[in-house]
Motif scaffolding. Structure first.
Motif, PDB file in Angstrom:
ATOM      1  N   THR A 187       0.679  -1.132   0.016  1.00  0.00           N
ATOM      2  CA  THR A 187       0.133   0.117   0.118  1.00  0.00           C
ATOM      3  C   THR A 187       0.972   1.172  -0.123  1.00  0.00           C
ATOM      4  O   THR A 187       1.722   1.482   0.803  1.00  0.00           O
ATOM      5  CB  THR A 187      -0.769   0.215   1.265  1.00  0.00           C
ATOM      6  OG1 THR A 187      -1.939  -1.124   1.300  1.00  0.00           O
ATOM      7  CG2 THR A 187      -1.978   1.075   1.172  1.00  0.00           C
ATOM      8  N   GLY A 188       0.682   1.987  -1.077  1.00  0.00           N
ATOM      9  CA  GLY A 188       1.455   3.347  -1.206  1.00  0.00           C
ATOM     10  C   GLY A 188       0.446   4.586  -1.147  1.00  0.00           C
ATOM     11  O   GLY A 188      -0.477   4.481  -0.252  1.00  0.00           O
ATOM     12  N   LYS A 189       0.878   5.553  -2.218  1.00  0.00           N
ATOM     13  CA  LYS A 189       0.061   6.437  -2.338  1.00  0.00           C
ATOM     14  C   LYS A 189      -0.430   6.611  -3.901  1.00  0.00           C
ATOM     15  O   LYS A 189       0.741   6.824  -4.533  1.00  0.00           O
ATOM     16  CB  LYS A 189       0.313   7.831  -1.617  1.00  0.00           C
ATOM     17  CG  LYS A 189      -0.468   9.191  -1.810  1.00  0.00           C
ATOM     18  CD  LYS A 189       0.342  10.015  -1.022  1.00  0.00           C
ATOM     19  CE  LYS A 189      -0.641  11.602  -1.436  1.00  0.00           C
ATOM     20  NZ  LYS A 189       0.144  12.547  -0.801  1.00  0.00           N
ATOM     21  N   GLY A 190      -1.563   6.750  -4.218  1.00  0.00           N
ATOM     22  CA  GLY A 190      -1.923   6.812  -5.621  1.00  0.00           C
ATOM     23  C   GLY A 190      -1.466   8.232  -6.249  1.00  0.00           C
ATOM     24  O   GLY A 190      -1.687   9.177  -5.119  1.00  0.00           O
ATOM     25  N   SER A 191      -1.209   8.394  -7.487  1.00  0.00           N
ATOM     26  CA  SER A 191      -0.835   9.991  -8.112  1.00  0.00           C
ATOM     27  C   SER A 191      -1.030   9.577  -9.709  1.00  0.00           C
ATOM     28  O   SER A 191      -1.123   8.781 -10.092  1.00  0.00           O
ATOM     29  CB  SER A 191       0.507  10.068  -7.830  1.00  0.00           C
ATOM     30  OG  SER A 191       1.398   9.385  -8.364  1.00  0.00           O
ATOM     31  N   HIS A 192      -1.210  10.700 -10.010  1.00  0.00           N
ATOM     32  CA  HIS A 192      -0.921  10.797 -11.579  1.00  0.00           C
ATOM     33  C   HIS A 192       0.428  10.104 -11.973  1.00  0.00           C
ATOM     34  O   HIS A 192       1.513  10.423 -11.692  1.00  0.00           O
ATOM     35  CB  HIS A 192      -0.992  12.270 -12.023  1.00  0.00           C
ATOM     36  CG  HIS A 192      -1.213  12.390 -13.654  1.00  0.00           C
ATOM     37  ND1 HIS A 192      -0.548  12.110 -14.518  1.00  0.00           N
ATOM     38  CD2 HIS A 192      -2.386  13.004 -14.070  1.00  0.00           C
ATOM     39  CE1 HIS A 192      -1.135  12.485 -15.804  1.00  0.00           C
ATOM     40  NE2 HIS A 192      -2.044  12.975 -15.506  1.00  0.00           N
ATOM     41  N   ALA A 193       0.344   9.534 -13.189  1.00  0.00           N
ATOM     42  CA  ALA A 193       1.529   8.901 -13.682  1.00  0.00           C
ATOM     43  C   ALA A 193       2.613   9.712 -14.149  1.00  0.00           C
ATOM     44  O   ALA A 193       3.774   9.321 -14.157  1.00  0.00           O
ATOM     45  CB  ALA A 193       1.310   7.897 -14.746  1.00  0.00           C
TER      46      ALA A 193
END
Length: 385
Positions: A187-193
């Motif tokens: 589990t990380g932190k989602g973001s724009h690619a």
């Protein structure tokens, strides 16, 4: 020992009948019905319901000790691609591991023993469901197999491509590896690619973790230890331009020694806890302990060796072969009762297709030597008075 030609012809017919109508684990309704019907026709006492679809035949011949012989009955969720005359009639299901052959061999052995009765004691004929990944052996044990049918030893047999038909291999120790499975959620932190610096990428952490897990066998275990760690599934993300919040890894662990198995489990836990942290990602491990090592008891392995030599000749028996890193739930029975597990060759003039292959078909030439080995094993364990 002489097995009648008619019995072998009948066993081939049973085998091909079962092959044409394969059933998955715990769904072996037709197969168990047929097994029970045939055992009854041989005059053998039949018990049903252990492990759901399991069948146990009881053949008594006077006073004496008792042993068990086990065959598995389930098929695999594979579409058969071969073109034999007895090809599977069930879409997406086939006997790709030869359990149809194991069942036919034990049925033929049952009839032969019921007719000849050159033993004193009791033979328990154990037809087990759900060997493939579902732990049918443990289910039969939980349902009282060894309490209801107390036996001094139990033996299992599996066909083995790579070994010529009419040969047997057995070890005084490990035959097959343990099988455990794991799931790791990162589990990380989602973001724009396009803006990876604004998130914590679980996919990069997953890539490093996959590589790191491979160093368990290459750097954290002795070269003399036997273990395989395989990541077999990687799932993450839904959109091509989004770094996802989570990534999930799944895989298997196989070992030939119980202490090594325990160490590998601990090391995987350490990697999952520590490695992802450097990427700003957390890891959670679910570790599922599955089939144990299929480890023969030395005394029973020696008895199996001597029986196979008596039945087939000394030059047809390999004692001390390399174990396989594949797994087998007969291991549960060997934990609960002394016994041994042996391999029966199936290669003919042409090598057999591998197990779990859509072109696999059990070699009927292995039925007669299989019956001979089982018969010799019974007569040596339960000598006639």
């Amino acid at each position: 020992m002489t097995v009648s030609k008619q019995l072998i012809e009948d066993a081939i017919a049973w085998r091909r009948e079962i092959h044409a109508s394969p059933e998955l684990g715990f769904e072996e309704l037709r197969t168990s019905d047929r097994v029970a019907q045939l055992l009854s026709s041989f005059g053998i006492e039949v018990h049903r319901g252990l492990g759901g679809t399991g069948v146990v035949g009881v053949l008594r011949n006077g006073e004496g000790p008792s042993i068990g012989l086990r065959a598995d009955m389930d098929a695999l969720p594979i579409q058969e691609l071969g073109q034999c005359g007895h090809k599977s009639t069930h879409q997406g299901c086939m006997h790709a591991c030869g359990h149809d052959g194991h069942t036919a061999i034990l049925l033929a052995t049952a009839r032969h023993l019921a007719e000849t009765r050159r033993f004193s004691g009791t033979v328990y004929l154990v037809f087990q469901p759900a060997e493939e990944n579902l732990g049918g052996a443990q289910k039969m044990i939980d349902d009282g197999l060894f309490e209801r049918f107390p036996m001094q030893a139990i033996y299992g047999l599996h066909n083995w491509p790579g070994l010529p038909a009419g040969q047997v291999a057995v070890n005084p120790g490990a035959m097959m590896a343990s099988l455990d499975t794991f799931e790791i959620v990162l589990t990380g932190k989602g973001s724009h690619a396009a803006m990876p610096d604004r998130g914590y990428d679980p996919i990069v952490a997953a890539a490093e973790l996959i590589l790191g897990l491979q160093t368990i066998t290459s750097r954290r275990l002795s070269p003399l230890d036997s273990a395989v760690v395989s990541v077999t599934q990687v799932n993450a993300g839904e959109a091509i331009n989004v770094i996802p919040e989570t990534a999930t890894l799944r895989g298997t662990v196989r070992c030939l020694q119980t202490p090594v198995r325990e160490k590998v489990q601990r090391l995987i836990g350490e990697f999952v806890e520590q490695l992802p942290v450097s990427f700003g990602v957390s890891g959670a491990l679910t570790y599922n302990v599955g089939y144990p090592v299929t480890e023969n008891h030395p005394a029973q392995a020696q008895i199996a060796r001597e029986a196979a030599q008596a039945a087939l000749g000394k030059d047809q028996v390999v004692f001390g072969c390399n174990p396989s890193m594949a797994s087998e739930d007969f291991a549960f029975m060997l934990q609960a009762c002394p016994g041994a597990y042996l391999w029966l060759g199936v290669d003919g003039e042409q090598p057999s297709a591998p197990l779990h292959n859509p072109y696999y078909d059990f070699n009927d030439r292995a039925i007669e030597p299989g019956v001979a080995v089982w018969t010799a094993l019974v007569e040596r364990n339960l000598p006639a008075r």
